[in-house]
Write an enzyme that holds these catalytic residues in place. Structure first.
Site, PDB file in Angstrom:
ATOM      1  N   HIS A  18      -9.147  -3.741   6.554  1.00 32.82           N
ATOM      2  CA  HIS A  18      -8.052  -2.903   6.045  1.00 32.82           C
ATOM      3  C   HIS A  18      -8.540  -1.456   6.054  1.00 32.82           C
ATOM      4  O   HIS A  18      -9.545  -1.125   5.422  1.00 32.82           O
ATOM      5  CB  HIS A  18      -7.727  -3.369   4.618  1.00 32.82           C
ATOM      6  CG  HIS A  18      -6.758  -2.524   3.847  1.00 32.82           C
ATOM      7  ND1 HIS A  18      -5.416  -2.831   3.730  1.00 32.82           N
ATOM      8  CD2 HIS A  18      -6.936  -1.392   3.118  1.00 32.82           C
ATOM      9  CE1 HIS A  18      -4.808  -1.938   2.957  1.00 32.82           C
ATOM     10  NE2 HIS A  18      -5.708  -1.033   2.579  1.00 32.82           N
ATOM     11  N   HIS A  78      -8.141   2.946   5.920  1.00 31.85           N
ATOM     12  CA  HIS A  78      -7.440   4.173   5.502  1.00 31.85           C
ATOM     13  C   HIS A  78      -7.900   5.299   6.416  1.00 31.85           C
ATOM     14  O   HIS A  78      -8.999   5.271   6.958  1.00 31.85           O
ATOM     15  CB  HIS A  78      -7.696   4.484   4.021  1.00 31.85           C
ATOM     16  CG  HIS A  78      -6.826   3.680   3.102  1.00 31.85           C
ATOM     17  ND1 HIS A  78      -5.582   4.099   2.690  1.00 31.85           N
ATOM     18  CD2 HIS A  78      -7.007   2.443   2.562  1.00 31.85           C
ATOM     19  CE1 HIS A  78      -5.042   3.176   1.905  1.00 31.85           C
ATOM     20  NE2 HIS A  78      -5.879   2.151   1.809  1.00 31.85           N
ATOM     21  N   HIS A 109       2.053   3.092  -3.329  1.00 31.71           N
ATOM     22  CA  HIS A 109       1.281   4.183  -3.956  1.00 31.71           C
ATOM     23  C   HIS A 109       1.835   5.546  -3.512  1.00 31.71           C
ATOM     24  O   HIS A 109       1.910   6.483  -4.300  1.00 31.71           O
ATOM     25  CB  HIS A 109      -0.183   4.128  -3.503  1.00 31.71           C
ATOM     26  CG  HIS A 109      -0.981   2.987  -4.030  1.00 31.71           C
ATOM     27  ND1 HIS A 109      -1.265   2.815  -5.366  1.00 31.71           N
ATOM     28  CD2 HIS A 109      -1.609   1.960  -3.387  1.00 31.71           C
ATOM     29  CE1 HIS A 109      -2.034   1.740  -5.525  1.00 31.71           C
ATOM     30  NE2 HIS A 109      -2.252   1.194  -4.342  1.00 31.71           N
ATOM     31  N   TYR A 158     -11.587   6.526  -3.931  1.00 28.97           N
ATOM     32  CA  TYR A 158     -10.468   5.608  -3.818  1.00 28.97           C
ATOM     33  C   TYR A 158      -9.155   6.367  -3.548  1.00 28.97           C
ATOM     34  O   TYR A 158      -8.781   7.268  -4.297  1.00 28.97           O
ATOM     35  CB  TYR A 158     -10.424   4.879  -5.157  1.00 28.97           C
ATOM     36  CG  TYR A 158      -9.433   3.798  -5.326  1.00 28.97           C
ATOM     37  CD1 TYR A 158      -9.341   2.767  -4.417  1.00 28.97           C
ATOM     38  CD2 TYR A 158      -8.602   3.800  -6.447  1.00 28.97           C
ATOM     39  CE1 TYR A 158      -8.437   1.762  -4.626  1.00 28.97           C
ATOM     40  CE2 TYR A 158      -7.698   2.795  -6.652  1.00 28.97           C
ATOM     41  CZ  TYR A 158      -7.622   1.785  -5.728  1.00 28.97           C
ATOM     42  OH  TYR A 158      -6.729   0.799  -5.935  1.00 28.97           O
ATOM     43  N   ASP A 195       0.851  -1.201   0.000  1.00 36.23           N
ATOM     44  CA  ASP A 195       0.000   0.000   0.000  1.00 36.23           C
ATOM     45  C   ASP A 195       0.886   1.250   0.000  1.00 36.23           C
ATOM     46  O   ASP A 195       0.587   2.256  -0.652  1.00 36.23           O
ATOM     47  CB  ASP A 195      -0.953   0.006   1.204  1.00 36.23           C
ATOM     48  CG  ASP A 195      -2.281   0.689   0.896  1.00 36.23           C
ATOM     49  OD1 ASP A 195      -2.241   1.794   0.341  1.00 36.23           O
ATOM     50  OD2 ASP A 195      -3.344   0.124   1.222  1.00 36.23           O
TER      51      ASP A 195
HETATM   52  C1  LIG Z   1      -5.754  -1.718  -6.248  1.00 34.18           C
HETATM   53  C2  LIG Z   1      -5.150  -1.993  -4.941  1.00 34.18           C
HETATM   54  C3  LIG Z   1      -5.659  -1.172  -3.787  1.00 34.18           C
HETATM   55  O1  LIG Z   1      -4.717  -0.166  -3.466  1.00 34.18           O
HETATM   56  C4  LIG Z   1      -5.998  -2.094  -2.647  1.00 34.18           C
HETATM   57  C5  LIG Z   1      -6.140  -1.371  -1.365  1.00 34.18           C
HETATM   58  O2  LIG Z   1      -5.241  -1.346  -0.545  1.00 34.18           O
HETATM   59  C6  LIG Z   1      -7.365  -0.616  -1.068  1.00 34.18           C
HETATM   60  O3  LIG Z   1      -8.343  -0.701  -1.847  1.00 34.18           O
HETATM   61  O4  LIG Z   1      -7.374   0.081  -0.045  1.00 34.18           O
HETATM   62 MN   LIG Z   2      -5.327   0.296   0.871  1.00 32.45          MN
END
Ligand SMILES: CC[C@H](O)CC(=O)C(=O)O
Ligand SMILES: [Mn+2]
Length: 336
Positions: free
Chosen positions: A193, A195, A16, A284, A13
């Site tokens: 997961h 953010h 990115h 996203y 991650d």
């Molecule tokens: C396309 C991969 C993406 O970054 C997966 C991920 O970590 C997310 O959706 O948070």
């Molecule tokens: Mn992610």
């Protein structure tokens, strides 16, 4: 509360956030420290998964197989995982991952598209890999719909399915509902997961654990797409305070985050205007750097692009929409 399996995804991650510029040396050093700290699973690949180094997703500076080679060479008792997005990755990459000594394949799809993952779970199993399903943008679907998608992944051979808060748009109650729905529907592990767009990455992960999550993700210093993830070292500190012993060495994580990861940040992971707008609009996180680049190029406000992407419901893999939106917004400005 049971002890969760922690996956550190700094080297996936986090890719990115550094425009996919990790070097093999850096990966070797980080994996060495994470393994020494006894982190059970360490994820390594391009941010968008195996084969992600493309014009659409952003080119990597180094071949990801060299990164994976270093990860496997330094993993000790930890397992190495790689992300795989159907369409970005293809079957030969699964075979190669197994050959290189990857232990776990994490198959990520938009949370309404589990059916596209079947052949990849089956191939991963055939290749002897552990399997995790990633339901991205989980905030866009109600708990029952997510549970149905997770059930499909279970039937294809997933060992665990994650609720993935790709946009950092969930709040603790909505995390609890989604994790509980998956726990009720599945007999395999359930993961979460996070953010941090709403400042809730740690709080939401705790909510997931309260709802029974078996697996959780973090990244050192929170290095990840957009504003980043739940910092692994903070997660372990919080779990220690909650008397949940993961067996992970907190000191090693703190030192590694401070000494090795902090210096590679290209921008600070604070909840600034663009990151908050992203979480609020449910966009996203991996779009952030592409949005900023387009905004600068067309001289428009990044928030206007983010809000329009949110209105259009853009999903992972639709990075090309960013330029379309930026161009349209600029043209509207010109005709005003
Ligand atoms: C396309 C991969 C993406 O970054 C997966 C991920 O970590 C997310 O959706 O948070
Ligand atoms: Mn992610």
């Amino acid at each position: 509360m049971k002890t969760p399996i922690v996956t550190d995804t700094t080297l996936r991650d986090g890719s990115h956030a550094v425009s996919h510029s990790f070097t093999p040396e850096f990966v070797g050093q980080i994996v060495n420290r994470l393994a020494e700290a006894k982190v059970p699973v360490i994820e390594v690949s391009h941010g968008s998964g195996l084969g992600g180094s493309t014009i659409q997703q952003g080119f990597s500076t180094h071949d990801e197989w060299l990164l994976i080679e270093q990860a496997v060479a330094n993993k000790k008792d930890s397992k190495v995982a790689s992300l795989f997005v159907p369409g970005i990755g293809t079957r030969p990459e699964i075979l190669k991952a197994a050959e290189y000594g990857v232990d776990i394949l994490r198959v990520a799809v938009h949370c309404t598209e589990a059916d596209v993952s079947q052949q990849y779970f089956e191939q991963a199993k055939k290749s002897g890999l552990g399997t995790v399903g990633f339901l991205m943008m989980s905030h866009t679907q109600p708990p029952e719909a997510l549970a149905k998608q997770a059930k499909l992944m279970e039937s294809y051979g997933a060992d665990c399915v994650y609720v993935v808060d790709s946009a950092g748009a969930l709040v603790p109650e909505s995390v609890r509902e989604r994790v509980s729905a998956l726990k009720d529907a599945l007999s395999i592990n359930v993961g979460f997961h996070a953010h941090n767009n709403l400042g809730l990455a740690i709080g939401n992960t705790v909510a997931a654990l309260e709802a029974g999550a078996d697996q959780i993700d973090g990244t050192l210093r929170g290095l990840g797409a957009g504003v980043g993830n739940a910092p692994t070292e903070v997660l372990v500190a919080v779990l220690n305070k909650m008397k949940i012993d993961t067996g992970i060495n907190l000191t090693i994580l703190m030192d590694t985050a401070e000494e090795l990861v902090a210096p590679v940040f290209q921008y600070p992971n604070v909840i600034d205007r663009d990151n908050l707008a992203s979480g609020y609009a449910g966009v996203y996180n991996s779009f952030l750097l592409h949005v900023r680049e387009a905004a600068a190029h067309f001289n428009i406000n990044p928030v206007a692009i983010i809000e329009e992407l949110g209105r259009r419901g853009a999903v992972a893999g639709q990075e090309d929409w960013i330029l379309d939106v930026a161009l349209e917004l600029q043209q509207k400005e010109l005709v005003k």
